[in-house]
Design an enzyme around this catalytic site. Sequence first.
Site, PDB file in Angstrom:
ATOM      1  N   LYS A   1      37.337 105.155  64.660  1.00 15.44           N
ATOM      2  CA  LYS A   1      37.113 106.289  65.218  1.00 15.44           C
ATOM      3  C   LYS A   1      38.184 106.773  66.440  1.00 15.44           C
ATOM      4  CE  LYS A   1      33.653 106.360  69.164  1.00 15.44           C
ATOM      5  NZ  LYS A   1      32.542 105.488  69.830  1.00 15.44           N
TER       6      LYS A   1
ATOM      7  N   GLU B   1      23.741 106.227  64.650  1.00 12.47           N
ATOM      8  CA  GLU B   1      24.110 105.076  65.529  1.00 12.47           C
ATOM      9  C   GLU B   1      23.508 105.213  66.608  1.00 12.47           C
ATOM     10  OE1 GLU B   1      27.505 104.989  68.277  1.00 12.47           O
ATOM     11  OE2 GLU B   1      28.344 105.988  66.239  1.00 12.47           O
TER      12      GLU B   1
END
Length: 210
Positions: A130, A41
């Site tokens: 997350k 990412e």
Amino acid sequence: MTLWNEKFKEMPLVAILRGLSPEEAIDVSTVLVEAGIKILEVPLNSPNPLESISKMKAHFMDQAIIGAGTVLTGEAAKQVHDNGGELIVAPNLNADVAAMSKKCGMIYCPGILTPTEAFNALALGADALKIFPADAHPPSYIKSIRAVLPRDTTIIPTGGVEPDTIATYYQVGANGFGAGSSLYKPGKSLNEIAEMAAKLVSATKDVIHP
């Protein structure tokens, strides 16, 4: 979703490349992919992040999942998709980001900390949660929140993840791990990145494939 499941099962590490520039995107990501990390990412507060995402996806195709972090608006999520991104990660939970991620068929992984945020995220279609910032609480916090969540919820602690903490997080119910500054930050050499990637991959293999 199929590619995400495949790559996450193979190696549940998410490399957070905050500060990555398009000029180094291929070199850095190649080091990581060769080490075994297949989910990358690029936070949107990096230099020209959409260019990096586009270059990385065109280079790796189905060899890796490429996405963005620090995605704060639905429009930003659409821009990630339009540049080849397949994964949306955020430090927070936002209904517009969730809706656009699902509309575009991307994996959505919002940052959450409380049970209320966790259940709201799942209701909005989050594919993974997350836990951020993970290092703000002891690992036992994940065990506590895991106890009330659906059994198939994917939990990825992020923030302070190091090779020597991976086993502890796994033992309390984490499914994967987000690695940021311990793995990459501007100025780190490719050798340094490769060395840390190897340590993280080794530590993860020790717990998922003992």
